[in-house]
Enzyme design. Structure first.
Site, mmCIF file in Angstrom:
data_model
loop_
_atom_site.group_PDB
_atom_site.id
_atom_site.type_symbol
_atom_site.label_atom_id
_atom_site.label_comp_id
_atom_site.label_asym_id
_atom_site.label_seq_id
_atom_site.Cartn_x
_atom_site.Cartn_y
_atom_site.Cartn_z
ATOM 1 N N SER A 22 -8.071 -5.092 5.123
ATOM 2 C CA SER A 22 -9.260 -4.260 4.942
ATOM 3 C C SER A 22 -10.506 -5.114 4.719
ATOM 4 C CB SER A 22 -9.047 -3.350 3.731
ATOM 5 O OG SER A 22 -10.170 -2.517 3.548
ATOM 6 N N CYS A 131 -11.574 -3.964 -5.832
ATOM 7 C CA CYS A 131 -12.761 -4.619 -5.283
ATOM 8 C C CYS A 131 -13.637 -5.151 -6.409
ATOM 9 C CB CYS A 131 -13.595 -3.689 -4.422
ATOM 10 S SG CYS A 131 -15.058 -4.523 -3.766
#
Lengths: 311, 281
Positions: A22, A131
């Site tokens: 990703s 993240c």
């Protein structure tokens, strides 16, 4: 013929163990001049949120020794636009699509997972709870085992798709988070997301990223990633997808050897957009040379340390 | 397939110790596909070292049927490694990439104004070559080329040929060591004011220069195209590291609109860009 088939969960069997990570593969389209999307084990989309996100101001990237820092800030087109505009194209191209989902609240994740689950042509969901580049949500869920358990449990109840939980290395003990996710219904774990880092300009006396800190990726982080994957595969019973600095078949094989069932290739896609397909071919060639019939027979076959090295 | 292995055919000296031309062998179909303003991502020698890891973006300065020429200025570790290469060294190239100058600037229905700042001039040379190849009137071509000092005016020899054929060339240095003393905008403003009809304007250089040139061009109603330079990790639209602030319809909320230098550009039409943002990167 070497068997590269990789079984990650009921209903998630990949043709080979190499997945594109990703945030390094857009929504797949940009790579079509370089490789056949159907030849990938799977691709993971850019992290998707309920609404489109602009991300952070520039500068967003800086190269560092054997790698790079990024602080993109999860810029993405939003789940609705993805499902409407990008997913049909990926399905037509024959890609195995894993959607990476990112929320600021538990409710966000639940809504996103329900949408992904309702869409035709999504093979699995990867929950981004790791993240480092956004202020709200996300990583908070990935650094506290209680929050991890609550989030994964809630998403599990609404999402019929195979559920992958992506872990951050920016914690004291990754195994507590891994166990919390596994015990709450995750089908798979993927790790590692980027390591939080920083770079500065000594003359202008400024950070090199507008966000000040960013996520470190590339070969620089591979030994850290390998160690964490090794720890996690010995902690949980569910399959693990290893990533962090993979640039070659040899790198990928290291992760498979310590017990990862599959791998993700990230930053190196920028350098060689055809890398993932080449790495899958390289794994097959290695196994053939070693006289091993299937990749599953190689996974987790790391021998104990040599007796002579024990003190 | 845009990814190809190449060898260095030769180096070209272009009047500066730290700046040189690198001529790379290129498959004929790829060379033919290159458009003025496009760029390539160039891999570093000995890529198995993985350090530095990333390919580097360079404008395609010139091309012929079997090669492309890149202009490389030695500024860091990656460009130092490229400077240390020899003829025959193999490298990997991804390209041509990006959106170059639109064909309309070569239509010949208006004059063409070229504004180059420093090493940015490299992105404009192929456009000049194409202008000549189309047998457009050189008297309708003006070039304003500026740099910090005489030593940095590395393209002045190349440009002389255009000048002797009739193009109007103005050299500018900040320290006055050659040509006009000052900034390219000191020359450009009066030039634009003196034209009867607005020319096409194509510019490449440092971002503050482009912002200033953009404002002058807008005031003079020139159809204007700016070629931006940026750090990039990928060059083909996925890393999202090379963004600039745009303005326009694609705003997805919050009053912001980012453009990717690599695939939305590197050449932008003036009104696509937020010039204030260029100043702050």
């Amino acid at each position: 013929m070497t068997d590269l088939t990789t079984n990650l969960a009921p209903g998630l069997v990949l043709k080979n163990p190499v997945i594109t990570a990703s945030g390094t593969f857009g929504y797949g389209r940009e790579y079509e001049p370089y490789l056949d999307l159907a030849a990938l084990g799977a691709l993971v989309t850019k992290g998707l949120s309920r609404r489109p996100r602009h991300g952070n101001p520039p500068p967003r990237i800086v190269e560092t020794a054997c790698g790079m820092l990024n602080a993109i800030g999860l810029a993405n087109i939003g789940i609705d636009a993805f499902l409407e505009r990008e997913l049909p194209h990926l399905r037509a191209a024959g890609a195995t699509v894993i959607v990476n989902l990112f929320g600021e609240t538990l409710e966000d994740y639940v809504v996103l997972a329900r949408q992904a689950g309702d869409a035709a042509g999504v093979a699995a969901v990867e929950l981004n709870i790791s993240c480092p580049n956004v202020k709200a949500g996300g990583v908070h869920f990935g650094t506290d085992p209680k929050l991890t358990a609550e989030l994964v449990g809630r998403v599990r109840t609404v999402c019929p798709l195979p559920l992958i939980v992506k872990l951050t290395p920016n914690v004291t003990d990754v195994t507590t988070i891994a166990r919390a996710a596994a015990d709450s219904g995750a089908d798979c774990l993927s790790l590692i997301n980027t390591l939080t880092g920083m770079a500065v300009d000594i003359r202008r006396r400024r950070p090199l990223l507008a966000n000040v800190t960013g996520g470190l990726s590339g070969p620089a982080i591979k030994p850290v990633a390998l160690r964490l994957v090794h720890e996690v595969v010995r902690t949980v019973d569910i399959p693990v997808i290893g990533m962090g600095g993979i640039t070659s078949a040899a790198d990928a094989l290291e992760f498979l050897l310590v017990g990862a069932r599959a791998v993700q290739v990230g930053t190196y896609n920028f350098v060689d957009p055809a890398a993932a397909v080449g790495i899958a071919a390289g794994i097959a060639a290695f196994l053939r040379t070693e006289g091993i019939d299937s990749v599953a027979d190689y996974v987790g076959t790391l021998r104990p340390e040599r007796a002579g090295n024990n003190r | 397939m845009k990814l190809f292995g190449t060898t260095i055919m030769r180096f070209e000296t272009i009047g500066s110790r730290d700046t040189f031309g690198m001529v790379l062998r290129c498959p004929p179909d790829i060379a033919a596909a290159c458009r003025p303003g496009q760029f390539v991502m160039l891999g570093l020698p000995d890529p198995s070292r993985r350090d530095p890891l990333l390919k580097r973006p360079f404008s395609i300065c010139r091309r012929d049927h079997e090669s492309i020429t890149l202009i490389i200025r030695q500024v860091g570790r990656g460009t130092a490694l490229l400077a240390g290469c020899r003829t025959g060294t193999t490298l990997e190239v991804n390209g041509p990439l990006g959106r170059g100058f639109p064909d309309e600037v070569l239509a010949g229905d208006r004059d063409l104004m070229i504004v180059g700042g420093g090493i940015g001039m490299a992105a404009l040379i192929m456009l000049l070559d194409e202008y000549v190849a189309r047998a457009l009137l050189l008297e309708r071509l003006r070039i304003v080329y500026g740099a910090r000092n005489d030593g940095d005016l590395v393209f002045s020899e190349w440009l002389r040929n255009f000048g002797t054929c009739g193009a109007h060339i103005e050299l500018v240095t900040e320290d006055g060591s050659r040509g006009h003393r000052g900034l390219v905008t000191d020359i450009l403003g009066p030039l634009l004011a003196a034209t009867d009809s607005p020319p096409y304007l194509c510019a490449c250089g440092p971002l503050p220069m482009l912002a200033a040139v953009g404002r002058q061009a807008a005031a003079a109603s020139c159809p204007t195209f700016l070629s931006l330079e940026s750090r990039m990790a990928c060059g083909f639209g996925v890393c999202l590291g090379c963004i600039v602030r745009g303005r326009g319809e694609e705003d997805i909320g919050g009053g912001e609109h980012w453009l990717k230098t690599c695939t939305d550009g590197p050449v932008f039409q003036l009104d696509e860009l937020d010039l204030d943002c260029l100043m702050s990167i």
